[in-house]
Write a protein that holds these residues in place. Structure first.
Motif, PDB file in Angstrom:
ATOM      1  N   SER A  11      10.358   5.829  -1.170  1.00 48.02           N
ATOM      2  CA  SER A  11       9.494   5.251  -2.192  1.00 48.02           C
ATOM      3  C   SER A  11       9.763   3.758  -2.340  1.00 48.02           C
ATOM      4  CB  SER A  11       9.742   5.936  -3.540  1.00 48.02           C
ATOM      5  OG  SER A  11      11.050   5.643  -4.005  1.00 48.02           O
TER       6      SER A  11
ATOM      7  N   ASN B 141       6.379   7.992  -6.590  1.00 49.14           N
ATOM      8  CA  ASN B 141       5.165   7.706  -5.817  1.00 49.14           C
ATOM      9  C   ASN B 141       3.893   7.872  -6.652  1.00 49.14           C
ATOM     10  OD1 ASN B 141       5.913   7.365  -2.754  1.00 49.14           O
ATOM     11  ND2 ASN B 141       7.198   9.037  -3.492  1.00 49.14           N
TER      12      ASN B 141
ATOM     13  N   LYS C   9       7.940  14.210   7.137  1.00 45.25           N
ATOM     14  CA  LYS C   9       6.858  13.244   7.214  1.00 45.25           C
ATOM     15  C   LYS C   9       6.891  12.215   6.083  1.00 45.25           C
ATOM     16  CE  LYS C   9       3.597  16.195   9.715  1.00 45.25           C
ATOM     17  NZ  LYS C   9       3.386  15.253  10.825  1.00 45.25           N
TER      18      LYS C   9
ATOM     19  N   LYS D 105       0.854  -1.178   0.000  1.00 42.90           N
ATOM     20  CA  LYS D 105       0.000   0.000   0.000  1.00 42.90           C
ATOM     21  C   LYS D 105       0.897   1.237   0.000  1.00 42.90           C
ATOM     22  CE  LYS D 105      -0.498   0.306   5.021  1.00 42.90           C
ATOM     23  NZ  LYS D 105      -1.460   0.405   6.126  1.00 42.90           N
ATOM     24  N   PRO D 106       0.429   2.310  -0.592  1.00 43.18           N
ATOM     25  CA  PRO D 106       1.250   3.516  -0.653  1.00 43.18           C
ATOM     26  C   PRO D 106       1.465   4.104   0.736  1.00 43.18           C
ATOM     27  CG  PRO D 106      -0.982   3.973  -1.432  1.00 43.18           C
ATOM     28  CD  PRO D 106      -0.883   2.496  -1.257  1.00 43.18           C
ATOM     29  N   LEU D 107       2.731   4.300   1.106  1.00 45.94           N
ATOM     30  CA  LEU D 107       3.051   4.855   2.415  1.00 45.94           C
ATOM     31  C   LEU D 107       2.976   6.371   2.409  1.00 45.94           C
ATOM     32  CD1 LEU D 107       6.053   2.533   3.344  1.00 45.94           C
ATOM     33  CD2 LEU D 107       3.677   2.347   4.078  1.00 45.94           C
ATOM     34  N   ASN D 108       3.126   6.965   1.249  1.00 43.27           N
ATOM     35  CA  ASN D 108       2.997   8.413   1.115  1.00 43.27           C
ATOM     36  C   ASN D 108       1.683   8.720   0.419  1.00 43.27           C
ATOM     37  OD1 ASN D 108       5.600   9.226   2.171  1.00 43.27           O
ATOM     38  ND2 ASN D 108       6.491   8.348   0.329  1.00 43.27           N
ATOM     39  N   SER D 109       0.792   9.431   1.095  1.00 46.95           N
ATOM     40  CA  SER D 109      -0.484   9.785   0.484  1.00 46.95           C
ATOM     41  C   SER D 109      -0.252  10.751  -0.671  1.00 46.95           C
ATOM     42  CB  SER D 109      -1.396  10.438   1.520  1.00 46.95           C
ATOM     43  OG  SER D 109      -0.867  11.690   1.917  1.00 46.95           O
ATOM     44  N   PRO D 110      -1.177  10.812  -1.637  1.00 44.60           N
ATOM     45  CA  PRO D 110      -1.025  11.758  -2.752  1.00 44.60           C
ATOM     46  C   PRO D 110      -0.827  13.194  -2.269  1.00 44.60           C
ATOM     47  CG  PRO D 110      -2.756  10.185  -3.253  1.00 44.60           C
ATOM     48  CD  PRO D 110      -2.342   9.921  -1.834  1.00 44.60           C
ATOM     49  N   ALA D 111      -1.568  13.592  -1.229  1.00 46.76           N
ATOM     50  CA  ALA D 111      -1.439  14.962  -0.722  1.00 46.76           C
ATOM     51  C   ALA D 111      -0.041  15.209  -0.171  1.00 46.76           C
ATOM     52  CB  ALA D 111      -2.482  15.218   0.366  1.00 46.76           C
ATOM     53  N   ARG D 112       0.510  14.222   0.521  1.00 43.44           N
ATOM     54  CA  ARG D 112       1.853  14.369   1.086  1.00 43.44           C
ATOM     55  C   ARG D 112       2.901  14.430  -0.017  1.00 43.44           C
ATOM     56  NH1 ARG D 112       3.555  10.008   5.455  1.00 43.44           N
ATOM     57  NH2 ARG D 112       1.770  10.974   6.487  1.00 43.44           N
TER      58      ARG D 112
ATOM     59  N   TYR E 201       1.975  13.693 -12.148  1.00 43.59           N
ATOM     60  CA  TYR E 201       2.593  13.940 -10.838  1.00 43.59           C
ATOM     61  C   TYR E 201       3.894  14.725 -10.990  1.00 43.59           C
ATOM     62  CZ  TYR E 201      -0.426  11.363  -7.610  1.00 43.59           C
ATOM     63  OH  TYR E 201      -1.472  10.975  -6.816  1.00 43.59           O
TER      64      TYR E 201
END
Length: 492
Positions: free
Chosen positions: A252, A175, A248, A37-44, A184
């Protein structure tokens, strides 16, 4: 690199490595394939990639504006205004020379220790250098030491920026969801128009609040005494926000997989030059037209636009405030077309889009005199100059946007930071460092006409066109693999 940057870099990188090792050691033996699962959210991801490049371009725009309005008088006071301006531009360009050195240093750290710690260190170094420029005593206070200190701090800025852009581009693209890498990749590119608007907007606010005579150069006593320092000192606020966001981040999947495969190389620079030199050359010249156009539309156009029509060489005679407002209007189109270019590059491919836009840049370059050389009527000038700025900045958005994906895609994960950073920053020497100086010299040689400046941009665009013809499409490259698109280029 400052002591604080060194500490933060190694502290952050140690935390990343220890955290990774601990998680692997504590993993249950029965679990063979963890849930992905992605550990970095799109917003982050968007915030972390955007905030750093916004600070980067903000700092450079602040310096570029000061290089035209302030530094020639406060740090390079000579009898000839053109010589003073060229000296100021020379220090401006010196940062570009330091950028490839920073690219090698930060690229090495980013490809060896990870993207997160490297991005924190580069942003902190950049912020400290910019803040200290705002505190510098001038030539009248400490003599020749003043421009020397300015040069050293400018070199520090360039060194830090050498690792900033590529790290931000990698955070965004490594990411990115499948099929949206170019989209992105436009977010770090948006730092350019946003940084421009913040920097020049702040200068306009200062200009409005401080008393000054009606002048195209905004030469009030208060502004020259202390007002110019505010934008440099203000950068510390933006750096603090950027550091908070970047702390935060987590690494990747692409970099973690490279670590797990044992693909990390001992000296990324050596591996890049040995196995991916062709990609470095093609990437460097692919960026050339973008860089030349960028600095002609910002730094040179500000000089040309605000120079009096009676001066030698003659400019447009537009007041500083009016011209910056015109530039900001153009930069809005820069931002819009940067965002527009991402989905377009994901759909039709980076190379095809850039081939088309580079041809249009050549046509635009040869039309410079049509937009700029008629100084007969104020209303005609205003409309034509604004059209020039809107068209130029729109083209800038379309050519700059896809670079956030194109350059990283040309290199495998284990040298992606180093390769993309070297190509991006060597191009800054050939394009950005020389553009204001060459353009000013050609403008003077042509007796105030801009036709030679346009030819200069056209030549740069032709070199970019050749580079794009020689390279292959990067859209479908395996981003987590050990070979980049340059492998196909070498075979071709």
């Amino acid at each position: 690199m400052t002591v604080g940057s060194w500490f933060l870099f190694f502290y952050t990188s140690r935390r990343v490595i220890v955290s990774s090792a601990s998680s692997q050691a504590n993993a249950p033996a029965s679990v063979s394939k963890p849930v992905s699962k992605p550990l970095n959210s799109p917003a982050r991801v968007i915030a972390a990639s955007l905030v750093g490049t916004t600070v980067e371009f903000y700092d450079f725009y602040v310096y570029a504006t000061a290089a035209v309005l302030v530094f020639p008088k406060l740090f390079f006071p000579v009898a000839n205004d053109t010589a003073s301006l060229l000296a100021s531009f020379a220090v401006f360009g010196a940062a570009m020379v330091a950028r490839p050195i920073g690219a090698v240093f930060y690229g090495h750290m980013g490809d060896k220790r990870g993207r997160k710690a490297t991005l924190v260190a580069s942003l902190l170094t950049m912020g400290i250098a910019t803040f200290v420029i705002g505190l510098l005593p001038t030539y009248n206070h400490i003599g020749i030491v003043a421009p020397i200190l300015l040069l050293l701090l400018r070199l520090t800025q360039g060194f830090a920026i050498g690792g900033e852009w590529s790290g931000a581009a990698l955070v965004a693209t490594e990411n990115a969801p499948a099929g949206k890498r170019a989209w992105y990749g436009t977010f770090p590119q948006l730092g350019a128009p946003i940084g421009f608007i913040i920097a020049n907007g702040l200068f306009l606010i200062i200009n409005f609040l401080l008393p000054h005579p009606t002048s195209s150069l905004m030469q009030s006593e208060a502004f020259l005494s202390w007002g110019w320092r505010i934008p440099f000192i203000f950068s510390s606020v933006m750096v603090a926000i950027g550091l908070w966001v970047r702390f935060k981040l987590v690494e990747s999947d692409a970099f973690k997989k490279a670590q797990q495969r044992g693909a990390i190389v001992k000296v990324p620079f050596v591996d890049t030059m040995k196995h991916h030199f062709r990609a470095v050359v093609l990437g460097t010249f692919a960026m050339l037209a973008t860089y030349v156009l960028f600095y002609l539309m910002t730094t040179f156009s500000l000089t040309y636009g605000t120079k009096p029509t009676t001066a030698s060489p003659a400019g447009l005679g537009i007041t500083y405030t009016d011209f910056v407002i015109m530039q900001i209007i153009g930069v809005v189109f820069f931002g819009i077309f940067t965002m527009f270019s991402g989905p377009l590059a994901d759909s039709m491919g980076r190379r095809k889009l850039l081939l088309i836009i580079t041809v249009i840049i050549i046509v635009f370059a040869l039309a410079f005199p049509l937009f700029l050389d008629n100084k007969g009527g104020t209303s005609f000038n205003g409309a034509m100059v604004e059209s020039f700025l809107i068209i130029g900045f729109s083209l800038m958005g379309v050519t700059f946007g896809p670079m956030g994906a194109l350059l990283p895609e040309m290199f495998p994960t284990n040298v992606r930071y180093t390769g993309s950073a070297i190509a991006y920053n060597v191009s800054s020497i050939l394009g950005a460092a020389l553009a204001p100086i060459i353009a000013t010299a050609l403008w003077t040689l042509a007796g105030g006409s801009t036709w030679l400046v346009g030819v200069y941009l056209a030549v740069a665009a032709v070199l970019t066109l050749i580079s794009l013809i020689l390279m292959k499409e990067t859209k479908g490259v395996d981003y987590a693999g050990d070979s980049g698109v340059e492998s196909a280029n070498n075979k071709g």
